[in-house]
Design a protein around this motif. Sequence first.
Motif, PDB file in Angstrom:
ATOM      1  N   ALA A   1       0.849  -1.185   0.000  1.00 29.15           N
ATOM      2  CA  ALA A   1       0.000   0.000   0.000  1.00 29.15           C
ATOM      3  C   ALA A   1       0.886   1.237   0.000  1.00 29.15           C
ATOM      4  N   SER A   2       0.368   2.309  -0.550  1.00 31.43           N
ATOM      5  CA  SER A   2       1.095   3.568  -0.634  1.00 31.43           C
ATOM      6  C   SER A   2       0.432   4.606   0.261  1.00 31.43           C
TER       7      SER A   2
ATOM      8  N   THR B   1      -0.757   6.419   9.128  1.00 33.17           N
ATOM      9  CA  THR B   1      -0.187   7.620   9.739  1.00 33.17           C
ATOM     10  C   THR B   1       0.355   7.233  11.109  1.00 33.17           C
ATOM     11  N   ILE B   2       1.472   7.825  11.457  1.00 32.82           N
ATOM     12  CA  ILE B   2       2.107   7.566  12.742  1.00 32.82           C
ATOM     13  C   ILE B   2       2.213   8.898  13.486  1.00 32.82           C
ATOM     14  N   PRO B   3       1.414   9.071  14.550  1.00 33.79           N
ATOM     15  CA  PRO B   3       1.504  10.324  15.309  1.00 33.79           C
ATOM     16  C   PRO B   3       2.778  10.354  16.152  1.00 33.79           C
TER      17      PRO B   3
ATOM     18  N   THR C   1       2.501  15.966  15.609  1.00 30.67           N
ATOM     19  CA  THR C   1       2.426  15.938  14.159  1.00 30.67           C
ATOM     20  C   THR C   1       2.273  14.487  13.721  1.00 30.67           C
ATOM     21  N   ILE C   2       2.248  14.233  12.425  1.00 27.95           N
ATOM     22  CA  ILE C   2       2.139  12.860  11.937  1.00 27.95           C
ATOM     23  C   ILE C   2       3.205  12.581  10.892  1.00 27.95           C
ATOM     24  N   TYR C   3       3.576  11.336  10.818  1.00 25.07           N
ATOM     25  CA  TYR C   3       4.514  10.856   9.797  1.00 25.07           C
ATOM     26  C   TYR C   3       3.736   9.876   8.924  1.00 25.07           C
ATOM     27  N   VAL C   4       3.830  10.030   7.612  1.00 23.20           N
ATOM     28  CA  VAL C   4       3.163   9.137   6.670  1.00 23.20           C
ATOM     29  C   VAL C   4       4.243   8.443   5.842  1.00 23.20           C
ATOM     30  N   PRO C   5       4.542   7.176   6.149  1.00 20.85           N
ATOM     31  CA  PRO C   5       5.546   6.453   5.361  1.00 20.85           C
ATOM     32  C   PRO C   5       5.069   6.270   3.920  1.00 20.85           C
ATOM     33  N   ASP C   6       6.013   6.204   3.001  1.00 21.85           N
ATOM     34  CA  ASP C   6       5.659   6.042   1.589  1.00 21.85           C
ATOM     35  C   ASP C   6       4.947   4.721   1.321  1.00 21.85           C
TER      36      ASP C   6
ATOM     37  N   GLU D   1       7.014  -4.516   6.455  1.00 22.58           N
ATOM     38  CA  GLU D   1       7.963  -3.401   6.589  1.00 22.58           C
ATOM     39  C   GLU D   1       7.352  -2.097   6.115  1.00 22.58           C
ATOM     40  N   LEU D   2       7.819  -1.005   6.708  1.00 21.28           N
ATOM     41  CA  LEU D   2       7.535   0.341   6.221  1.00 21.28           C
ATOM     42  C   LEU D   2       8.719   0.765   5.374  1.00 21.28           C
ATOM     43  N   ILE D   3       8.448   1.372   4.234  1.00 20.81           N
ATOM     44  CA  ILE D   3       9.503   1.796   3.301  1.00 20.81           C
ATOM     45  C   ILE D   3       9.365   3.281   3.026  1.00 20.81           C
ATOM     46  N   GLU D   4      10.467   3.992   3.101  1.00 20.46           N
ATOM     47  CA  GLU D   4      10.514   5.423   2.753  1.00 20.46           C
ATOM     48  C   GLU D   4      11.456   5.559   1.556  1.00 20.46           C
TER      49      GLU D   4
END
Length: 93
Positions: free
Chosen positions: A47-48, A52-54, A64-69, A84-87
């Motif tokens: 998924a793209s 969201t990670i607060p 704030t939030i981080y949105v991995p690619d 896995e999370l990929i950036e």
Amino acid sequence: MSKFAQGLFTVKNPQKYAGKSKPRYRSGWEFAFMTFCDNNDHIIQWASESITIPYRNPLTGKQTIYVPDFLIQYRNRNNQVITELIEIKPKKQ
């Protein structure tokens, strides 16, 4: 006009795509990674920008939030399922 490749990705294996909306790529590298995920037999799901990670910014103290690619799930050589999370970023970033 952007100097980067951008657009909507056409998923060829929709059973593998776990996102809620059509994936959008913001660079040629993201497009290449989407193509890899869509075509790779070891990728179970991908998924793209789907989660969201607060977090609290350590410099400003603000929430704030981080949105991995990408979020991917695949089978490794030992047949284990790995998530896995990929950036995707250029080396200079």
